[in-house]
Design an enzyme around this catalytic site. Sequence first.
Site, PDB file in Angstrom:
ATOM      1  N   GLU A  47      43.984  42.852  52.597  1.00  0.00           N
ATOM      2  CA  GLU A  47      45.095  43.803  52.612  1.00  0.00           C
ATOM      3  C   GLU A  47      46.029  43.502  53.790  1.00  0.00           C
ATOM      4  OE1 GLU A  47      45.597  45.494  50.107  1.00  0.00           O
ATOM      5  OE2 GLU A  47      43.936  46.742  49.426  1.00  0.00           O
TER       6      GLU A  47
ATOM      7  N   ASP B  38      51.100  45.129  47.140  1.00  0.00           N
ATOM      8  CA  ASP B  38      51.316  45.175  48.596  1.00  0.00           C
ATOM      9  C   ASP B  38      51.157  43.799  49.247  1.00  0.00           C
ATOM     10  OD1 ASP B  38      48.583  44.763  48.455  1.00  0.00           O
ATOM     11  OD2 ASP B  38      48.024  46.571  49.566  1.00  0.00           O
TER      12      ASP B  38
ATOM     13  N   HIS C 102      48.526  41.684  48.866  1.00  0.00           N
ATOM     14  CA  HIS C 102      47.181  41.193  49.178  1.00  0.00           C
ATOM     15  C   HIS C 102      46.809  39.999  48.303  1.00  0.00           C
ATOM     16  CE1 HIS C 102      45.518  44.381  46.193  1.00  0.00           C
ATOM     17  NE2 HIS C 102      45.326  43.216  45.620  1.00  0.00           N
TER      18      HIS C 102
ATOM     19  N   ASP D 207      36.199  37.920  45.135  1.00  0.00           N
ATOM     20  CA  ASP D 207      35.819  39.229  45.671  1.00  0.00           C
ATOM     21  C   ASP D 207      34.956  40.021  44.697  1.00  0.00           C
ATOM     22  OD1 ASP D 207      37.933  39.527  43.865  1.00  0.00           O
ATOM     23  OD2 ASP D 207      39.359  40.145  45.388  1.00  0.00           O
TER      24      ASP D 207
HETATM   25  C1  F6R Z   1      41.157  40.027  42.172  1.00  0.00           C
HETATM   26  C2  F6R Z   1      41.961  39.883  43.375  1.00  0.00           C
HETATM   27  C3  F6R Z   1      43.203  40.657  43.598  1.00  0.00           C
HETATM   28  C4  F6R Z   1      44.122  40.703  42.379  1.00  0.00           C
HETATM   29  C5  F6R Z   1      45.343  41.592  42.669  1.00  0.00           C
HETATM   30  C6  F6R Z   1      46.257  41.680  41.481  1.00  0.00           C
HETATM   31  O1  F6R Z   1      40.050  39.165  42.214  1.00  0.00           O
HETATM   32  O2  F6R Z   1      41.590  39.123  44.201  1.00  0.00           O
HETATM   33  O3  F6R Z   1      43.903  40.117  44.696  1.00  0.00           O
HETATM   34  O4  F6R Z   1      44.533  39.406  42.082  1.00  0.00           O
HETATM   35  O5  F6R Z   1      44.899  42.864  43.021  1.00  0.00           O
HETATM   36  O6  F6R Z   1      45.610  42.378  40.470  1.00  0.00           O
HETATM   37  P1  F6R Z   1      46.234  42.434  38.994  1.00  0.00           P
HETATM   38  O7  F6R Z   1      46.154  41.051  38.467  1.00  0.00           O
HETATM   39  O8  F6R Z   1      45.316  43.349  38.235  1.00  0.00           O
HETATM   40  O9  F6R Z   1      47.622  42.931  39.142  1.00  0.00           O
END
Ligand code: F6R
Length: 262
Positions: free
Chosen positions: A143, A136, A138, A67
């Site tokens: 989401e 959450d 995702h 992403d």
């Molecule tokens: C990032 C991504 C997100 C993160 C998630 C957890 O490329 O795809 O799904 O893996 O938001 O983020 P952290 O690791 O910062 O807790």
Amino acid sequence: MEIIIKKDAHEGSCAAARVIAGLVRRKPNAVIGLATGSTPLKLYNELIRLHKEEGIDFSEVTTFNLDEYIGLPAGHEQSYRRFMNENLFDHINIKTENTHVPDGMTADVSATCAAYEQAIVDAGGIDLQVLGIGSDGHVGFNEPTSSFASRTRIKTLTQQTVADNARFFDGDESKVPHHCITMGIGTIMDARMNIMLAFGANKAEAVADTVEGPVAAMMPASILQHHASAKVFIDEAAATDLKLADYYRWVYNGKPDWQKNA
Ligand code: F6R
């Protein structure tokens, strides 16, 4: 799903890195999907070490990131392109042209997303996808209520994700972009293997819902229960809500090394 509980994030990341290194040794032109955020940082440090000290060769590897924020130029200090360059690509022998991150500055989001999907197909599909998980549930930026059939597209972050990610933007939620381009859940499920990493107590509930809860669009990561080859690397803190934690430890500890690193 295979649940691998390690003492801490360092051990969990090293175990995940061994799986990636094994793939690259077996298939030097592997296609690897990558994630950003705080979770994979130790994994990337270990991959850099494996490259420098054990000669893991990334020269024929291709990568696709999950992403990117819409509206952040590649050079922005919080763009995911910059994150990947600084935390991995600049320290290994991967060819820049083989690394792909969605273009968050595109004037035509739909065309960019379709081209990203096509580029993955043209590369032969993703052999191994690295995932983190949001509090959450995702994956990528899919989401809650994202379609399990979704492909790369624009998404709007939830207010919770905006709040969670404000820590990267001086704690200022107003600086966090609200839109992103993300691989879809269908894109992620097409990867031949998925490895999810989750560390810390703030991920415990999402991990338990993902692994042991019902498969539901409200918990996007739970779709991994339907993936034929999904590994979840967690630390003790992230394992606290798992009902079958002892069983997962027993299974993993009984495996021969070749199977642990496969
Ligand atoms: C990032 C991504 C997100 C993160 C998630 C957890 O490329 O795809 O799904 O893996 O938001 O983020 P952290 O690791 O910062 O807790």
